[in-house]
Scaffold this motif. Structure first.
Motif, PDB file in Angstrom:
ATOM      1  N   ASN A  13       0.797  -1.237   0.000  1.00 54.50           N
ATOM      2  CA  ASN A  13       0.000   0.000   0.000  1.00 54.50           C
ATOM      3  C   ASN A  13       0.823   1.278   0.000  1.00 54.50           C
ATOM      4  OD1 ASN A  13      -2.485  -1.429  -0.025  1.00 54.50           O
ATOM      5  ND2 ASN A  13      -2.205  -1.819   2.160  1.00 54.50           N
ATOM      6  N   TRP A  14       2.155   1.182  -0.040  1.00 49.25           N
ATOM      7  CA  TRP A  14       2.958   2.395  -0.201  1.00 49.25           C
ATOM      8  C   TRP A  14       2.934   2.779  -1.667  1.00 49.25           C
ATOM      9  CZ3 TRP A  14       8.016   2.504   3.095  1.00 49.25           C
ATOM     10  CH2 TRP A  14       7.668   2.558   4.441  1.00 49.25           C
ATOM     11  N   CYS A  15       2.829   4.058  -1.928  1.00 54.46           N
ATOM     12  CA  CYS A  15       2.714   4.539  -3.297  1.00 54.46           C
ATOM     13  C   CYS A  15       3.966   5.300  -3.707  1.00 54.46           C
ATOM     14  CB  CYS A  15       1.477   5.414  -3.445  1.00 54.46           C
ATOM     15  SG  CYS A  15      -0.033   4.487  -3.085  1.00 54.46           S
ATOM     16  N   GLY A  16       4.206   5.320  -5.012  1.00 53.91           N
ATOM     17  CA  GLY A  16       5.383   5.995  -5.555  1.00 53.91           C
ATOM     18  C   GLY A  16       5.374   5.916  -7.063  1.00 53.91           C
ATOM     19  N   ASN A  17       6.565   5.958  -7.656  1.00 55.68           N
ATOM     20  CA  ASN A  17       6.631   5.952  -9.112  1.00 55.68           C
ATOM     21  C   ASN A  17       7.892   5.274  -9.608  1.00 55.68           C
ATOM     22  OD1 ASN A  17       8.839   7.961  -9.552  1.00 55.68           O
ATOM     23  ND2 ASN A  17       7.432   9.236  -8.395  1.00 55.68           N
ATOM     24  N   LYS A  18       7.883   5.011 -10.892  1.00 62.04           N
ATOM     25  CA  LYS A  18       9.063   4.544 -11.603  1.00 62.04           C
ATOM     26  C   LYS A  18       9.111   5.311 -12.913  1.00 62.04           C
ATOM     27  CE  LYS A  18       7.519   1.970 -15.191  1.00 62.04           C
ATOM     28  NZ  LYS A  18       7.005   3.105 -15.937  1.00 62.04           N
ATOM     29  N   THR A  19      10.310   5.460 -13.462  1.00 64.51           N
ATOM     30  CA  THR A  19      10.454   6.077 -14.770  1.00 64.51           C
ATOM     31  C   THR A  19      11.139   5.076 -15.679  1.00 64.51           C
ATOM     32  OG1 THR A  19      10.599   8.279 -13.825  1.00 64.51           O
ATOM     33  CG2 THR A  19      11.406   8.019 -16.065  1.00 64.51           C
ATOM     34  N   GLY A  20      10.420   4.593 -16.662  1.00 61.78           N
ATOM     35  CA  GLY A  20      10.941   3.600 -17.588  1.00 61.78           C
ATOM     36  C   GLY A  20      11.347   4.229 -18.906  1.00 61.78           C
ATOM     37  N   MET A  21      12.295   3.601 -19.568  1.00 59.34           N
ATOM     38  CA  MET A  21      12.783   4.107 -20.841  1.00 59.34           C
ATOM     39  C   MET A  21      11.669   4.152 -21.891  1.00 59.34           C
ATOM     40  SD  MET A  21      15.976   2.796 -23.143  1.00 59.34           S
ATOM     41  CE  MET A  21      15.162   1.533 -24.109  1.00 59.34           C
ATOM     42  N   MET A  22      10.785   3.160 -21.872  1.00 59.08           N
ATOM     43  CA  MET A  22       9.736   3.080 -22.890  1.00 59.08           C
ATOM     44  C   MET A  22       8.421   3.722 -22.453  1.00 59.08           C
ATOM     45  SD  MET A  22      11.441   1.732 -25.258  1.00 59.08           S
ATOM     46  CE  MET A  22      10.173   1.503 -26.466  1.00 59.08           C
ATOM     47  N   SER A  23       8.053   3.559 -21.194  1.00 60.49           N
ATOM     48  CA  SER A  23       6.729   4.020 -20.762  1.00 60.49           C
ATOM     49  C   SER A  23       6.745   5.361 -20.043  1.00 60.49           C
ATOM     50  CB  SER A  23       6.088   2.971 -19.845  1.00 60.49           C
ATOM     51  OG  SER A  23       6.857   2.822 -18.671  1.00 60.49           O
ATOM     52  N   GLY A  24       7.923   5.876 -19.739  1.00 59.32           N
ATOM     53  CA  GLY A  24       7.995   7.146 -19.018  1.00 59.32           C
ATOM     54  C   GLY A  24       7.686   6.964 -17.546  1.00 59.32           C
ATOM     55  N   THR A  25       7.274   8.034 -16.898  1.00 61.77           N
ATOM     56  CA  THR A  25       6.993   7.994 -15.465  1.00 61.77           C
ATOM     57  C   THR A  25       5.565   7.543 -15.226  1.00 61.77           C
ATOM     58  OG1 THR A  25       8.587   9.756 -15.050  1.00 61.77           O
ATOM     59  CG2 THR A  25       6.943   9.369 -13.340  1.00 61.77           C
ATOM     60  N   SER A  26       5.405   6.600 -14.314  1.00 64.79           N
ATOM     61  CA  SER A  26       4.068   6.149 -13.946  1.00 64.79           C
ATOM     62  C   SER A  26       3.983   5.994 -12.436  1.00 64.79           C
ATOM     63  CB  SER A  26       3.702   4.839 -14.656  1.00 64.79           C
ATOM     64  OG  SER A  26       4.596   3.811 -14.315  1.00 64.79           O
ATOM     65  N   TYR A  27       2.826   6.325 -11.911  1.00 64.38           N
ATOM     66  CA  TYR A  27       2.559   6.302 -10.476  1.00 64.38           C
ATOM     67  C   TYR A  27       1.816   5.019 -10.149  1.00 64.38           C
ATOM     68  CZ  TYR A  27       0.443   7.731  -6.052  1.00 64.38           C
ATOM     69  OH  TYR A  27       0.032   7.786  -4.755  1.00 64.38           O
ATOM     70  N   GLY A  67      11.309  -3.068 -22.250  1.00 67.72           N
ATOM     71  CA  GLY A  67      12.341  -2.036 -22.346  1.00 67.72           C
ATOM     72  C   GLY A  67      12.459  -1.200 -21.086  1.00 67.72           C
ATOM     73  N   ASP A  68      11.526  -1.374 -20.135  1.00 66.79           N
ATOM     74  CA  ASP A  68      11.569  -0.642 -18.867  1.00 66.79           C
ATOM     75  C   ASP A  68      12.392  -1.358 -17.801  1.00 66.79           C
ATOM     76  OD1 ASP A  68      10.010   1.418 -19.824  1.00 66.79           O
ATOM     77  OD2 ASP A  68       8.171   0.732 -18.864  1.00 66.79           O
ATOM     78  N   SER A  69      12.829  -2.578 -18.073  1.00 67.02           N
ATOM     79  CA  SER A  69      13.572  -3.336 -17.065  1.00 67.02           C
ATOM     80  C   SER A  69      14.752  -2.524 -16.541  1.00 67.02           C
ATOM     81  CB  SER A  69      14.097  -4.645 -17.658  1.00 67.02           C
ATOM     82  OG  SER A  69      13.031  -5.490 -17.963  1.00 67.02           O
ATOM     83  N   GLY A  70      14.974  -2.632 -15.247  1.00 64.40           N
ATOM     84  CA  GLY A  70      16.039  -1.870 -14.593  1.00 64.40           C
ATOM     85  C   GLY A  70      15.543  -0.582 -13.965  1.00 64.40           C
ATOM     86  N   SER A  71      14.284  -0.202 -14.221  1.00 63.89           N
ATOM     87  CA  SER A  71      13.728   1.006 -13.605  1.00 63.89           C
ATOM     88  C   SER A  71      13.635   0.814 -12.102  1.00 63.89           C
ATOM     89  CB  SER A  71      12.316   1.283 -14.140  1.00 63.89           C
ATOM     90  OG  SER A  71      12.328   1.469 -15.527  1.00 63.89           O
TER      91      SER A  71
END
Length: 113
Positions: A13-27, A67-71
């Motif tokens: 239930n903790w929220c945050g984000n990742k930034t992937g090379m292909m998909s950009g930033t997502s929450y 392509g987002d692997s490693g985010s």
């Protein structure tokens, strides 16, 4: 922004984000921690697949693409909780390895700015 450290273990239930090379930033929010996932791995010879099981991972509802692997998954305080290594083909949710396993396995750490 840049990561400001790490937090382990992740918390449901903790929220945050990742930034992937292909998909950009997502929450998204962490769920299903801890989990065990089966990953199909293609083999060269014979041309088939094997199944490998990876435990102590978490899912997050962050849209991800190949392509987002490693985010890195960052909470709202920009602390790293995990690294993306797969996408659930049914839900589209991202699957992350706990950061502590990544740091220990690869001998890496988060630099503080």
């Amino acid at each position: 922004g840049f990561p400001l450290g790490q937090f382990d273990p992740p918390q449901n239930n903790w929220c945050g984000n990742k930034t992937g090379m292909m998909s950009g930033t997502s929450y998204g929010c962490i769920y299903a921690y801890p989990s065990l996932v089966a990953v199909q791995i293609p083999t060269c010879w014979p041309a088939t697949t094997r199944v490998s099981y990876i435990d102590d991972v978490f899912y997050a509802r962050n849209f991800s693409m190949a392509g987002d692997s490693g985010s890195l998954w960052l909470d709202l305080d920009r602390r790293v909780h995990g690294m993306l290594f797969a996408v659930d083909t049914v839900s589209g949710d991202a699957i992350y390895q706990r950061w502590q396993h990544v740091a220990n396995g690869w001998s890496v750490s988060i630099a503080r700015w």
